[in-house]
Design a protein around this motif. Sequence first.
Motif, mmCIF file in Angstrom:
data_model
loop_
_atom_site.group_PDB
_atom_site.id
_atom_site.type_symbol
_atom_site.label_atom_id
_atom_site.label_comp_id
_atom_site.label_asym_id
_atom_site.label_seq_id
_atom_site.Cartn_x
_atom_site.Cartn_y
_atom_site.Cartn_z
ATOM 1 N N VAL A 289 -1.296 -1.356 13.208
ATOM 2 C CA VAL A 289 -0.726 -0.930 11.927
ATOM 3 C C VAL A 289 -1.790 -0.165 11.156
ATOM 4 O O VAL A 289 -2.872 -0.697 10.884
ATOM 5 N N GLY A 290 -1.494 1.093 10.805
ATOM 6 C CA GLY A 290 -2.393 1.888 9.981
ATOM 7 C C GLY A 290 -3.498 2.554 10.777
ATOM 8 O O GLY A 290 -3.727 2.257 11.963
ATOM 9 N N CYS B 42 -3.942 -0.382 3.175
ATOM 10 C CA CYS B 42 -3.830 0.198 4.515
ATOM 11 C C CYS B 42 -3.412 1.666 4.347
ATOM 12 O O CYS B 42 -2.491 1.975 3.589
ATOM 13 N N GLU C 113 -2.345 5.263 6.275
ATOM 14 C CA GLU C 113 -1.905 6.017 7.457
ATOM 15 C C GLU C 113 -2.211 7.487 7.198
ATOM 16 O O GLU C 113 -1.631 8.110 6.301
ATOM 17 N N MET D 54 3.711 -1.078 7.786
ATOM 18 C CA MET D 54 2.696 -1.210 6.726
ATOM 19 C C MET D 54 3.230 -2.024 5.550
ATOM 20 O O MET D 54 2.521 -2.856 4.980
ATOM 21 N N TYR E 155 1.044 -5.287 4.490
ATOM 22 C CA TYR E 155 0.038 -4.989 3.470
ATOM 23 C C TYR E 155 0.711 -4.833 2.114
ATOM 24 O O TYR E 155 1.848 -4.342 2.010
ATOM 25 N N PRO F 5 0.359 -0.261 0.839
ATOM 26 C CA PRO F 5 0.361 0.740 1.919
ATOM 27 C C PRO F 5 0.310 2.152 1.338
ATOM 28 O O PRO F 5 0.910 2.439 0.297
#
Length: 950
Positions: free
Chosen positions: A756-757, A766, A768, A791, A795, A798
């Motif tokens: 994730v991320g 987090c 992306e 995400m 989190y 995100p």
Amino acid sequence: MTTIEASQSQVKLSLPLEYQKDLFHEIGQEDELVILARGLGLLRIITNFLHAHDAAGDNLILIVGADERENWWIGEALAEKAAVSQAVKARGLSIVNTESQTVAARWNLLGNVENIGGGLVIEYDVKTPFEYANGFSQYAGLIKPETITGMVVLHADRVIATSLEAFILRIFRQKNKSGFIKAFSDNPEPFCTGFAPLATMMRNLFLRKPSLWPRFHVTVAKSLEVKQAEVVELEVAMTDSMREIQTAVLECIEVSISELKKGNTVLDMEDWNMDSALHKSFDIIIRRQLDPVWHRVSWKTRQIVNDLTVLRGILHSLLTCDCVTFYQHLETILATHSPPAGTTRQSQSPWLFLDAAHTIFSVAKSRVYTGTASKAVINSNPIGKIPSTLTPVLEEQPKWSLLTEILEEIEREAHFNQVPQDSTYGTTLIMCSDEKTCRQIREYLQTMNERPLEDAGDNDTDESLKKESSAAFMMRRRLRGYLTWKSDFSKISASLFTEDQKARLGGNPSSGGPRRQPDSFRGKAPPNKRRRLRGGASAASGPGRSATGVITISEDKPVNVAELFSGVKPTEEEKALKQEIGVDPFDNMEDYFQPYEMGDLIVVHPYDGDMDERVLEELKPRYVIMYELDPAFIRRVEVYRSSHRDRNIRVYFMYYGNSVEEQRYLSTVRKEKDSFTKLIREKGNMSITLTLDSKGVDDPQEVFLRTVNTRIAGGGRLVATAEPPRVIVDVREFRSSLPSLLHGRNTLLVPCTLTVGDYILSPDICVERKSIKDLIGSFKDGRLYNQCETMLLHYKSPMLLIEFDQNKSFNLEPFADLTSTIGQHDLQSKLVLLTIAFPRIKIIWSSSPYQTAEIFEELKKNQPEPDPLTAIKIGLEDGEDSTNPRAHNQAPLDILRAIPGITSKNYKNIMMDVENIVELSNMEEKEIAALIGPEAARKVYQFFNKSVFE
């Protein structure tokens, strides 16, 4: 160094010239950046330096920046030197390649890195080699900077602050203060662009001393004047028509440059002149300056930038191609820039409206033929025949006749001097600019004594047929091929226009319904899909269209012999003959064949950079004919001649007088000389960086001060953090320049395989990261929706980071396109839908990786540090192992995700239980259903078992 002194006796014979020895001893004494003039044998010095350390043993040198061809060169050279010197400790070159080697093989090689020795090349374009030493990674401990003896950097001119090479060198220097760094380059021009470019490049390389070796260096000039080669300079006069075309093309370039200057007055236009326009990098320089304001640039400016590349290609084709090929090239350019019939779209380039453009096309046509060659005449004429209404002119290139005279002179000299006077093989080497010119010369040499007897009945009274050697046979064959191509060209253009109309109007342009094919094509393949005739006739193939939209001519492939004789059964005698030939071991081949004498060979070879040194060493030519000028190759011949005093060599170099070719050659030599002059001046005025120690490492007190946090509300006392801020980075993100910039800002990077991320800044944040290209692709395949969903699940904060390139415009669409209606498939609409679907997702817009690094610093303030082990486990299912090698191989994962039925929710089941794609394709539907369910299994099974005829 002791290593080089101990191995000096083994490598001494490989460096015969004085400047090579001096440079070899100089780089052995201290770390420095070596900038050598082109053609002076840079790779030879590097291979000798590597062999000196390799022969001493217990040395591991990491080679950075070498391409695949140079890796092969270095590996071969180290193996040869080890065999000659009989060095027992020499281990050669080891290459870690992510494309051709499996994960297990790479692990095994890097796991025994202390036993490798010699040179090591790691393909760091996918993963940086020092991520293994930073911990919390599946590669932890496999290779450590402390075990590396030193770094050798090739193409140092490419090392910029955001490059992976600079990132690797920074980590190496921080963790290894005793290892050496040697950087090499034979391209001085990039070191002269910008403010204090040499000092900036030295800082990126963590070096303090540059070493400059131009051609006019006293030692270099003295070494190359020991025994000079015999040089014959031949100036060839262009024909009147060639000179007229060249003048017209230069006029078009001059007008285009002036139009560019009028529309872009705010830019630096110092290098926008005719002299710079002749070089390959001219259009690249203009694009680099226009990239930051590309969204503000008018359509006319963009068109002119593309036209400059086209015009420069026309100049090159004029001097290298025959008149038929050149005119055919012009027709493809005209067709590419002309709007389709029946439309009002104006896409023609501005230079096509000039009088000079009319001169280019009319004179180019007069070089090929006179008379009329309409479509009706060509189509009615039999294939392979020249129409009676057309009179061939077929002007030959002036260099061809001169090349014939040179070869005849060489043949006469070889006849009278049959006993070799030196250790050369007597081979004749002809050097050209590219492979296309090589094929043309080979065809000319093979057919220059042929007579076009089959065309005796045509309207041809050309006196060139009476000459001893001419290109009449080759040129008439090309003319017939051109007429056939032109006939098919019109058909394909009409077919492409019809398909374009159908695509734009959704059917018949007049009635809106489906459009039927013409009767002449009914029941047949389209004109651009015609079957080849037997014998590979040229009429059977038509031009296609490349990815850029330029119409090109496809080359015929040999017809399969089995297709020619399909349906014909062999006789008993033929079967017996076939069996007899099949078991023939060719034991008596010497009775029928014998190898050519090296003195009888004429080798035609294109310029290939440093590989030309190997060609000279292997062929040992007595005569070298430079069909086109190349300053670097001239110096290679000088080095070769001075290195082998027992070999005589004569060089003929040909050039068109008062031409672009001569001007380009002189301009290249002058630019290199000016670059070295600027570098010498900057080296004399360059200040010493006092914040770095002798090895280029930051002072410990300076590092401590960077960790002091002065942003305390209320003016509180200073607080010194125990360690620098930490960011968890997905290993796939090391392809970008952002991790390098974060590391340069004293941020501790922890490379992990994240589910994730891409970046974990804190336990709650987090990020992306998406470039513009990746953002479009993520919207297209739905990957971004799943990433945002995961995400949000794991989190609290995100974030989606949309990052633009440093030198590109910070804008999604040009200003001119913002007034148009935005549809549902546009990128802006998809971003709006994404924010509506995930309102908690914060979108960060960054103009460059530099700004991203600053944004990350602001986001991390007053935030706790993330835990790597926790970040790795997030997103994994129960029992799933994050250290599974198959989970980190991105290429098979992308292939797997592209299969119908495989989604982001079930692909992990396949990866954990299936070895590879081949095993998945051979599984039964029931076996697949046990992993991903019956509906998805049916799609996967049908995908692999679908018949090609369905």
